[in-house]
Structure formats: C-alpha cells, structure tokens
Design a protein around this motif. Structure first.
Motif, PDB file in Angstrom:
ATOM      1  N   ARG A   2       0.827  -1.213   0.000  1.00 35.59           N
ATOM      2  CA  ARG A   2       0.000   0.000   0.000  1.00 35.59           C
ATOM      3  C   ARG A   2       0.859   1.260   0.000  1.00 35.59           C
ATOM      4  NH1 ARG A   2      -2.092   3.295   4.206  1.00 35.59           N
ATOM      5  NH2 ARG A   2      -4.086   4.271   3.644  1.00 35.59           N
ATOM      6  N   VAL A   3       1.927   1.258   0.782  1.00 33.10           N
ATOM      7  CA  VAL A   3       2.809   2.424   0.859  1.00 33.10           C
ATOM      8  C   VAL A   3       3.429   2.718  -0.507  1.00 33.10           C
ATOM      9  CG1 VAL A   3       4.899   3.356   1.924  1.00 33.10           C
ATOM     10  CG2 VAL A   3       3.298   2.006   3.289  1.00 33.10           C
ATOM     11  N   PHE A   4       3.873   1.674  -1.193  1.00 40.20           N
ATOM     12  CA  PHE A   4       4.490   1.809  -2.515  1.00 40.20           C
ATOM     13  C   PHE A   4       3.483   2.318  -3.550  1.00 40.20           C
ATOM     14  CE2 PHE A   4       5.319  -0.665  -6.530  1.00 40.20           C
ATOM     15  CZ  PHE A   4       6.342   0.147  -7.001  1.00 40.20           C
ATOM     16  N   LEU A   5       2.291   1.734  -3.548  1.00 35.46           N
ATOM     17  CA  LEU A   5       1.267   2.108  -4.531  1.00 35.46           C
ATOM     18  C   LEU A   5       0.797   3.546  -4.334  1.00 35.46           C
ATOM     19  CD1 LEU A   5      -0.725  -1.236  -4.378  1.00 35.46           C
ATOM     20  CD2 LEU A   5       0.666  -0.445  -6.300  1.00 35.46           C
ATOM     21  N   ARG A   6       0.615   3.936  -3.086  1.00 30.50           N
ATOM     22  CA  ARG A   6       0.200   5.320  -2.813  1.00 30.50           C
ATOM     23  C   ARG A   6       1.299   6.304  -3.195  1.00 30.50           C
ATOM     24  NH1 ARG A   6      -4.413   6.349   0.371  1.00 30.50           N
ATOM     25  NH2 ARG A   6      -3.516   8.378   0.904  1.00 30.50           N
TER      26      ARG A   6
ATOM     27  N   GLY B  72      14.005  -3.554   0.919  1.00 28.92           N
ATOM     28  CA  GLY B  72      13.484  -3.744   2.271  1.00 28.92           C
ATOM     29  C   GLY B  72      13.437  -2.448   3.071  1.00 28.92           C
ATOM     30  N   GLY B  73      12.276  -2.176   3.668  1.00 23.46           N
ATOM     31  CA  GLY B  73      12.150  -1.029   4.555  1.00 23.46           C
ATOM     32  C   GLY B  73      11.276   0.101   4.070  1.00 23.46           C
ATOM     33  N   PHE B  74      10.772   0.032   2.830  1.00 20.27           N
ATOM     34  CA  PHE B  74      10.055   1.207   2.311  1.00 20.27           C
ATOM     35  C   PHE B  74       8.686   1.429   2.941  1.00 20.27           C
ATOM     36  CE2 PHE B  74       8.741  -1.800  -1.247  1.00 20.27           C
ATOM     37  CZ  PHE B  74       7.383  -1.792  -0.975  1.00 20.27           C
ATOM     38  N   HIS B  75       8.153   0.430   3.634  1.00 17.05           N
ATOM     39  CA  HIS B  75       6.785   0.595   4.145  1.00 17.05           C
ATOM     40  C   HIS B  75       6.727   1.338   5.481  1.00 17.05           C
ATOM     41  CE1 HIS B  75       7.439  -2.632   7.136  1.00 17.05           C
ATOM     42  NE2 HIS B  75       6.328  -2.208   7.688  1.00 17.05           N
TER      43      HIS B  75
ATOM     44  N   ALA C 176      12.415   1.509  -5.257  1.00 16.38           N
ATOM     45  CA  ALA C 176      11.311   0.724  -5.812  1.00 16.38           C
ATOM     46  C   ALA C 176      10.622   1.477  -6.948  1.00 16.38           C
ATOM     47  CB  ALA C 176      10.309   0.397  -4.704  1.00 16.38           C
ATOM     48  N   VAL C 177      10.396   2.751  -6.756  1.00 13.53           N
ATOM     49  CA  VAL C 177       9.755   3.563  -7.795  1.00 13.53           C
ATOM     50  C   VAL C 177      10.661   3.658  -9.022  1.00 13.53           C
ATOM     51  CG1 VAL C 177       8.990   5.898  -8.390  1.00 13.53           C
ATOM     52  CG2 VAL C 177       8.341   4.905  -6.189  1.00 13.53           C
TER      53      VAL C 177
END
Length: 521
Positions: free
Chosen positions: A41-45, A261-264, A443-444
């Motif tokens: 969710r954090v990545f998608l937002r 690892g860790g982006f959330h 990630a982006v």
C-alpha cells in the motif's frame, strides 16, 4: 550556469515530468492477506502521489485514495486473513501451511478471474506502461498481465519463496541459503541441510504440479492464448524483494532482483491517551510484545502465558502487549494490553527498550528501522528464516516456541537489554538507513525503468539454462566418459601386455622342457 544550459535542464525536467505523470500502472494483488498489503500500500500510494495513474486490483480498497488512484476491489469475495495462525511450530503446522499456500493460490486465481470488474478491464484493454504483480502463492496474475502485453515488475513483502529461485536464476544451496519456512539461517547443521533439501523439493513440486497447474487450467477457461505460467515468471523484468543485506546478509542475486526492504515504514506519531501516560511514566522503560496480525497472542497455551507473566514480575521494565481479549488479569501498573496498538509509534518511542515478536517481516523491518533490539520467537511462514537473520545480524536473539520458559525468556531479555547490546543494535540500524537511495525511491525508480525499456530483458542467463547444465551434469558426464575410456584403454593394454608376457613365458618354458627331453634321448 549558462542561460542555454539552464534552458536545456528545465526542458529535460519538463519532458521527464511529463513522461512520469503519463505513466499508467496496474497493480495486481490477488492474495487476501492484510499483512502483505500493508507493505504494498505504501508503494502504490507513493506512485500515485508522484502523479502516476495507478489502478489496483486487491482485496483492500483505499478509504481515502489519491485522485489518480483507482481501486478494482475484490473485498468480500473471500475472507481476509487475520489472526488465524495457531501459536505453535511443528512439522504438522508446516504441512498445514504448505496446503494453505497451495489451496489459497488456487482460490485466489478463481476469485480474481471470476470478478466482473476484472473481466471488464481485460475486455476494455487499456494501455498500461508497467504492471506490478505480487509474487507469493499464485502466478495467475501473470496470465492477466500477459493479456495487456506490458512489462511486469514482481514485488514481495518477504524473502524468496522456494519456487522462485529457479525462475529468477538465483542459486539455492541449502548449505548457506536460509529456507523460507525452516530454522538454521546461514549456518545450518547437517540435520537442517537434509531437512531443507526435502522440504525445498516438496514445496516446489506442490506449487508446480498443483497450484500452478490449476492456475493454468483456470486461465484456460477464460482465455486460449496464455503461455505456460513458468515461462511468464521468467519474463518478469525486475523483482522488488523486501530484503536488505544489513539484516539478511549478502546473497547472490542477479541484477534484476532489487533489494527494497524497509520502504513501508511510515514516520512515527506521538503516543496519545492512556498508552502515552503508561509508557512515559515507565521509570525503567518498556518492552513491547506483539505477534502481528496473523497470530493471536491470546491463543498462546496457558502455561506459556504464565511463563511470560513470571518474567514480567522479575524485570523492572513495564510491558505493552498486543492482546486480543480481556482474559489477561495482571497488575495494570506493570502491563498495558489492547487488541490494537500503534506499533510504529511504540517502537519509535525512546522508552521502548526491546521487542518480543514472532519475527514477521513487517515488524522486524520496523524494529531495525528504529533500532529496537528483538527477541524473535517464530511461529511459521518466513519467520524462522527472519529470526535467524535477526540473530546473525546482531539485531536480537531468537527463542523457539518449544524452548519458551521463564529462565530462557528472562535470559533473552537480559541479553538484549544490556546497554552494549542495545548500542550495537543502534549501529545496525544506522547502517540499515545508510543507502545511496531510500528504498521507496529505489522501488519507484526500477518500476519506471521497466516501463521506459519494455523491450529489454534483464534476467540472468542462469534462468534460461536447463537444470542439467546449471549443475554441470553434462560436463561431468564428458569427464566421466573420458576417464572411463582412458581406464578401459589402459586396462585393455595391460591385459594385452600381460597376455603376451604370459604367452612368451609359456613358450620359453615349453622350449626348455623340449630341450631337456631331447638331451635325455
């Protein structure tokens, strides 16, 4: 800067911004586990926040989506997973876990394809620049991605599953590579290595011949042109893997497997209300206990609960425990319980000195982010491997459920509460944060990179090599053949030589006998 250079720079930024904002991204997340989607969710937002047009198929629609974030909700089609795992660890629970993975992989595919909104999207066939697909228990989403003919980026909220090594060309050696569901870490005993070899084969075969085959058949009910799913798995451009070598140790990953690892982990907020008062009035600090959203602490056997309560009485610290019912009758000045707790806010608080956890990847990531020592007590899934990584990275110590008693738990807490140990954890946390690019930006970046270069293939050649070549069976066969031929030739030559000597010896002996007979005559 010269005016001409400034104009070129501004034009370049304008073009790049226009490109980024025009990106259409589809995310497909068929699994109904909330703990996984919390990470995604954090990545998608963030993608939507940066102006990308994001369409998400999942069981967890947003309550307040950004204007360019569009949900295709599967909510209600299957019960979301939360608080259902038993508080025990054994071969039996591991077997049940394997069946759960296999059957939910089948069910998730059927639910995904049966959804009218999903079918409508496929028929409308909008253009997507890149498709983000969860890699977990089913490859069904790869079939849908194939229909859109867009590059695919895989994403995980955990370590690699056993059946993903081969398709990505990642070497798996049970002598030093941790196994998702088992103990031993990077230093397994002979028993662990045998155990890993057996279960690795079992999980791969179960996935290939049950889950994946069923997914292929389900897709065939809707489409007649889907290639083998294993082939589509090899075509993934990048895999965003929820690893970082500071915690998990160095691994042999090809260039298209990216550690993010860790982006959330979100920024912590101040504690409020009774919880704030309880924590800030703790003269000796607090110890936080939580077993995540999958395992209910209240299902812990009564004798184990009593062991934990006994330890609380022997330590000066206060305790905050995520406990799901009101059956725990203890001193309210010593223990604060609630069915829901702001985990990040608690771990970020300077009074929090240690964290007793089931070693789920989300909580482990949050603990290392805020430098909180852990006592890791794994229950299932990737938790045994995470617990080993926690101990090997000096983030904490591991304690198996079977070994949970008052003395063992007390010793574990005393070790992680030691100021020298806590200082070492702070150093580990500092190294975790020290990266050339933050994990969310990483990630982006690679997701957009896949969209920019859809015709490039980034997988390692190891993913395309047949197994017999990968382990050099054909080379071994050549050398064995050569050595065998040499051995046979030498053996034959020796036989011939020995035969001649023996024949010559017989002839010489025969001649001597005949001469003797002649003399006598």
């Amino acid at each position: 800067m010269k005016p001409s250079a400034l104009i070129v720079t501004l034009l370049s930024l304008l073009v790049l911004t226009d490109y980024a904002c025009s990106l259409n991204i589809l995310g497909i997340f068929p699994y109904h586990g909330k703990s996984h989607f919390i990470v995604f969710r954090v990545f998608l937002r963030e993608l939507a926040k940066r102006g990308r047009n994001v369409t998400v198929i999942s069981h967890f629609p947003e309550q307040d989506p950004p204007k360019n974030y569009h949900d295709i909700s599967l909510a209600g089609s299957i019960k979301a997973i939360e608080g259902e795992a038993p508080f025990e660890s054994s071969y039996f629970t591991l077997f049940l876990g394997s069946l759960y993975l296999a059957t939910t992989g089948v069910d998730n595919c059927k639910v995904l394809l049966a959804d009218d909104k999903v079918q409508r999207l496929i028929k409308e066939n909008p253009k997507f620049d890149v498709i983000v697909v969860e890699q977990f228990n089913s490859d069904c989403a790869l079939g849908i991605a194939y229909k859109f003919q867009a590059p695919v980026v895989g994403i995980m909220s955990h370590i690699l599953m056993p059946y993903h090594y081969e398709r990505l060309g990642v070497p798996y050696n049970p002598a030093y590579v941790p196994f998702h569901f088992l103990e031993g870490g990077t230093k397994p005993s002979l028993y662990h290595r045998v155990e890993r070899t057996i279960f690795d084969f079992y999980f791969r075969m179960l996935n290939r011949y049950y889950t994946q085959r069923s997914n292929q058949n389900t897709l065939a009910q809707y489409f007649d042109d889907i290639p083998p799913l294993e082939e589509l798995g090899r075509e993934i451009k990048f895999l965003l893997l929820y690893h970082n070598f500071i915690l998990t140790g160095s691994r042999l990953f090809p260039s298209n497997v990216i550690e993010v690892g860790g982006f959330h982990v979100v920024d912590a907020k101040p504690l409020t209300g009774d919880l704030k008062k309880f924590v800030e009035e703790a003269e000796h600090g607090v110890i936080y206990i939580s077993f995540g959203s999958i395992v209910k602490a209240s299902t812990m056997p009564a004798e184990k609960v009593q062991e934990v309560l006994n330890v609380m009485k022997r330590l000066p610290q206060r305790f905050v425990w995520k406990w799901e019912d009101k059956t725990l009758m203890v001193d309210k000045d010593k223990l604060y319980t609630n069915s829901w707790l702001p985990q990040v806010d608690i771990l970020a608080h300077p009074k929090t000195l240690a964290f007793l956890s089931h070693a789920g990847n989300g909580g482990t990531t949050e603990a290392i982010h805020y430098g909180v020592p852990m006592v890791a007590m794994p229950v299932g899934g990737d938790q045994p491997a995470n617990a080993a990584a926690i101990e090997e990275s000096d983030l904490g110590v591991q304690l198996q459920i079977r070994d949970l008693n008052e003395e063992n738990l007390l010793n574990a807490f005393r070790k992680v509460l030691d100021p020298k140990f806590r200082q070492r954890v702070k150093e580990v946390s500092k190294a975790w944060h020290d990266r050339p690019l933050p994990p969310l930006d990483t990630a982006v970046y690679w997701t957009e990179f896949a969209a920019k270069y859809p015709n490039f293939n980034f997988r390692t050649a190891a993913a395309d090599v047949p197994f017999y070549q990968y382990i050099n069976l054909d080379v071994a066969a050549v050398f064995i053949t050569i050595i065998s031929i040499i051995f046979i030739v030498l053996r034959s030559a020796l036989k011939i030589c020995c035969g001649r000597k023996e024949s010559k010896g017989k002839n010489t002996k025969s001649n001597k006998v005949e001469k003797k007979k002649a003399k006598r005559a």
